[in-house]
Design an enzyme around this catalytic site. Structure first.
Site, PDB file in Angstrom:
ATOM      1  N   LYS A 121      -0.319   1.866  11.387  1.00  9.93           N
ATOM      2  CA  LYS A 121      -0.570   0.422  11.441  1.00  9.93           C
ATOM      3  C   LYS A 121       0.195  -0.220  10.288  1.00  9.93           C
ATOM      4  O   LYS A 121      -0.171  -0.070   9.130  1.00  9.93           O
ATOM      5  CB  LYS A 121      -2.065   0.125  11.320  1.00  9.93           C
ATOM      6  CG  LYS A 121      -2.397  -1.349  11.493  1.00  9.93           C
ATOM      7  CD  LYS A 121      -3.891  -1.594  11.441  1.00  9.93           C
ATOM      8  CE  LYS A 121      -4.202  -3.063  11.700  1.00  9.93           C
ATOM      9  NZ  LYS A 121      -3.625  -3.960  10.684  1.00  9.93           N
ATOM     10  N   ARG A 143       3.084 -14.314  15.545  1.00  6.10           N
ATOM     11  CA  ARG A 143       1.934 -14.157  16.437  1.00  6.10           C
ATOM     12  C   ARG A 143       1.177 -15.479  16.628  1.00  6.10           C
ATOM     13  O   ARG A 143       0.781 -15.835  17.729  1.00  6.10           O
ATOM     14  CB  ARG A 143       0.980 -13.091  15.869  1.00  6.10           C
ATOM     15  CG  ARG A 143      -0.208 -12.844  16.765  1.00  6.10           C
ATOM     16  CD  ARG A 143      -1.184 -11.845  16.156  1.00  6.10           C
ATOM     17  NE  ARG A 143      -2.321 -11.711  17.043  1.00  6.10           N
ATOM     18  CZ  ARG A 143      -3.340 -12.559  17.103  1.00  6.10           C
ATOM     19  NH1 ARG A 143      -3.358 -13.611  16.310  1.00  6.10           N
ATOM     20  NH2 ARG A 143      -4.326 -12.393  17.954  1.00  6.10           N
ATOM     21  N   CYS A 422      10.487   3.340 -31.367  1.00  5.90           N
ATOM     22  CA  CYS A 422      10.207   3.724 -32.742  1.00  5.90           C
ATOM     23  C   CYS A 422      11.317   4.674 -33.176  1.00  5.90           C
ATOM     24  O   CYS A 422      11.559   5.689 -32.515  1.00  5.90           O
ATOM     25  CB  CYS A 422       8.845   4.420 -32.843  1.00  5.90           C
ATOM     26  SG  CYS A 422       8.555   5.168 -34.466  1.00  5.90           S
ATOM     27  N   CYS A 428       6.768  10.706 -36.164  1.00  3.24           N
ATOM     28  CA  CYS A 428       5.926   9.889 -35.283  1.00  3.24           C
ATOM     29  C   CYS A 428       5.190  10.834 -34.338  1.00  3.24           C
ATOM     30  O   CYS A 428       5.813  11.473 -33.478  1.00  3.24           O
ATOM     31  CB  CYS A 428       6.779   8.894 -34.507  1.00  3.24           C
ATOM     32  SG  CYS A 428       5.812   7.780 -33.474  1.00  3.24           S
TER      33      CYS A 428
END
Length: 663
Positions: A121, A143, A422, A428
């Protein structure tokens, strides 16, 4: 031949070429030859002032209409009754069985046993096309009420898969669904000042736009599935009708299944639900329709719906909710990306609390603000995406601002293109932890017993600063980590030691070179043979490797330019890591140098196993079928790839055939 006859000839030829190109993916003329004939047709149209209604020049959409005209459909376009549970479907099925049994008790002309056709569908906009006795597209309409719609002929002609003329000499109406693919949606949104919020609105807005240039820009597609009116020979079954639709050149979805009972229907529903998010267009359920036309006629209609068909609806893919906050996360590459925190909402069977916001450009373009209501869409199994905002909710919302420093380490942020990064790569935490986790992963160095939690502890408690530090770990250090006893520490150290002998492609993949996955790593090793060869390869040499384009090639060159990367690799080698490459001796066989596609489920091989087997035979394994494909190995429940192979005349072999061929 006069000019009008020549125009008719050119229009027929060009329409046929377009069908071969767009529908069959099998062009029979070059672009240059097509363009030459197209230009000749344009010139003749200007000279004569005549434009044939089925001329391919009418697909351009270079017109703005003053208004929509109403169009009365020749046959009513019915809505479908909906079921949202299997129990509702079962009730509908049982009513059909009872009707057939009761009818057959009293009638001499028996109805056949129940048979259903199951189709997807589509979630688009219904489109009804009318063709006249000459087979020419006369009108296209929405439609509307089911009896009267809006005429959208010029807009429909921009859909390249819709035939402007067919071989049929009776008036008929055919209806289907105009849709927008994900590729067309993304391409349109790249340059749109106001981005589309979803595929359905993209399709509906295109067809209902008086500026047909705008319709053409959206590059719509369509699927057709029903003949509502036909002055010709009536159909006896739905399968016959679908065959007619396909035969006449209309785009028909490849998924059509015939079922005779609820067990088979449930199996198909489950299958479609599983593949739903892998499709490049939207569906919102499946349609189950009685196959036999006479049975349909006897079952009849309610005031609103046909009794012989029903739609099974899936959970919605899109919802609206409130954006509570935006948090910024650091990825392994150092990219700092925004994630939306949402008021929890149910979407496609799951509760959604987070959604993707790609970058600040994306946030600005979509007008997203904290406190606003947003459209959230789940288009696949990954985190959902925010598509836009509800304009009326913006009044009390606040602006989203990017962070001024790295949210993980407080480091300096740099703006590269649309993204923040960064640049503190060594210390980090998210970058280092994820780099180590990737390095130790199964397809990379395959260090068993290594997890992200272990990586975090190594970073926080043992001050690990580089992937090479893994090979310097001592047992007494590991015993100080949470949940590490003698056995676990020994096992991890053994796994790290074992990883030193690794295949070269796994080592290359483990380095985490941007855009370089396992396949590219294997391709690099196959071409350059040694680590030094790969590290010293220039751009031109890399571009000679199959499937490596300029972006990937530049990523590789830039990676090995970094002294830190080179130093890390050298230290790994000094610590005893020994990447090796053993070139396989490929015996002459059917598959050497061939391009092979595998589709469906195989009995004796997983996808990885059959891929490895084929590559060991010297074959190239591809994910898509084209004219360059040599073989398609088709297992159970093979789908679109098998169909395309058959259409293109590609050799299709079974798993059994494959086993025989490699003996």
């Amino acid at each position: 031949m006069d000019k009008k006859e020549r125009m008719e000839q050119l229009a027929d030829e060009l329409n046929r070429y377009a069908y071969e190109y767009y529908a069959l993916a099998n062009p029979t003329v070059s672009d240059k030859e097509y363009d030459k004939k197209y230009d000749e047709l344009v010139t003749l149209e200007k000279e004569t002032g005549i434009v044939l209604s089925y001329s391919p020049t009418q697909r351009v959409g270079d017109v703005t209409l003053p208004e929509f005209n109403k169009y009365s459909h020749k046959a009513k376009l019915w809505s479908l009754d909906k079921a949202q549970s299997v129990d509702e479907l079962r009730e509908w099925h049982n009513r059909n069985i009872k009707f057939i049994n009761d009818y057959n008790k009293t009638s001499s002309e028996k109805l056949p046993d129940i048979k259903y056709v199951v189709t997807k569908k589509f979630d688009g906009l219904t489109l009804n096309l009318t063709y006249n006795k000459e087979g020419i597209l006369e009108a296209a309409a929405t439609r509307g009420t089911g009896e009267v719609g809006e005429e959208v002929t010029a807009q429909a002609k921009t859909i390249k898969r819709i035939p402007l003329k067919v071989e049929y000499n009776d008036v008929f109406e055919i209806h289907g669904e105009a849709i927008m693919t994900k590729e067309a949606f993304e391409e349109y949104n790249k340059n749109a000042s106001v981005p589309l919020k979803n595929l359905r609105n993209g399709a509906a807005g295109a067809l209902r736009n008086l500026n047909v240039r705008e319709t053409a820009k959206r590059n719509l597609s369509a699927f057709f599935y029903d003949i509502g009116y036909n002055q010709g020979q009536p159909f006896t079954s739905y399968q016959e009708m679908l065959s007619f639709i396909k035969e006449k050149g209309f785009p028909v979805d490849e998924y059509i299944k015939v079922c005779s009972n609820m067990e088979e229907i449930e199996k198909e529903i489950k299958f479609i639900e599983e593949i739903r998010f892998d499709l490049n267009y939207d569906i919102d359920g499946v349609v189950i329709a009685v196959d036999d036309i006479r049975t349909r006629e006897l079952l009849g209609y309610t005031i609103k719906f046909p009794k012989w068909a029903i739609a099974y609806k899936f959970e919605a893919q899109e919802a609206t909710t409130t954006l509570i906050d935006v948090i910024w996360n650091v990825g392994r590459s150092g990219r700092v990306s925004p994630t939306a925190v949402l008021e929890p909402v149910e979407l496609a069977g799951v509760t959604v609390r987070r959604a993707t916001l790609n970058n600040m450009d994306d946030i600005s373009r979509k007008g997203v603000r904290i406190g606003a209501e947003v459209f959230v869409r789940r288009s696949n199994d990954v985190i959902p995406e925010i598509m836009g905002v509800v304009e009326s909710s913006l009044e009390k919302s606040t602006e989203i601002n990017p962070p001024s420093e790295c949210p993980a380490c407080g480091g300096h942020l740099i703006l590269d293109g649309a993204h923040y990064f960064c640049d503190n790569t060594l210390a980090c935490k998210p970058q280092l932890v994820k780099t180590i986790v990737h390095f130790a992963s199964r397809e990379a160095m395959n260090i068993e017993g290594f997890s992200e939690k272990t990586a975090e502890q190594l970073f926080e408690k043992l001050d690990i600063k580089s992937i090479s530090d893994l090979y310097k770990l001592k047992k007494e250090e590991l015993l100080g980590l949470d949940k590490f006893g003698n056995k676990k520490a020994e096992n991890l150290l053994n796994s790290i030691e074992k990883s030193k002998d690794c295949e070269l492609y796994a080592f290359i993949y483990a380095l985490g070179i941007p855009n370089v996955g396992v396949k590219t790593s294997k391709d690099l090793v196959k071409r350059f043979k040694t680590l030094d060869g790969i590290m010293n390869a220039n751009l031109e040499e890399l571009l000679e490797v199959p499937d490596i384009g300029e972006i990937v090639a530049r990523c590789i060159v830039e990676f090995f330019k970094e002294q830190l990367a080179v130093d890390t690799i050298n230290e790994l080698i000094k610590l005893g890591v020994k990447p090796y490459y053993e070139e396989l001796e490929i015996r002459e066989n059917f598959f050497e140098g061939k391009t092979v596609v595998v589709t469906g489920t195989l009995k004796n091989y997983s996808r990885t196993e059959i891929k490895d087997k084929l590559e060991s035979l010297g074959a190239k394994v591809s994910g898509s079928v084209s004219k360059k494909t040599d073989y398609v190995i088709a297992g159970e429940e093979a789908g679109s790839k098998l169909t395309k192979a058959q259409d293109l005349g590609v050799a299709v072999i079974s798993e059994g055939d494959f086993e025989e061929m490699i003996k």
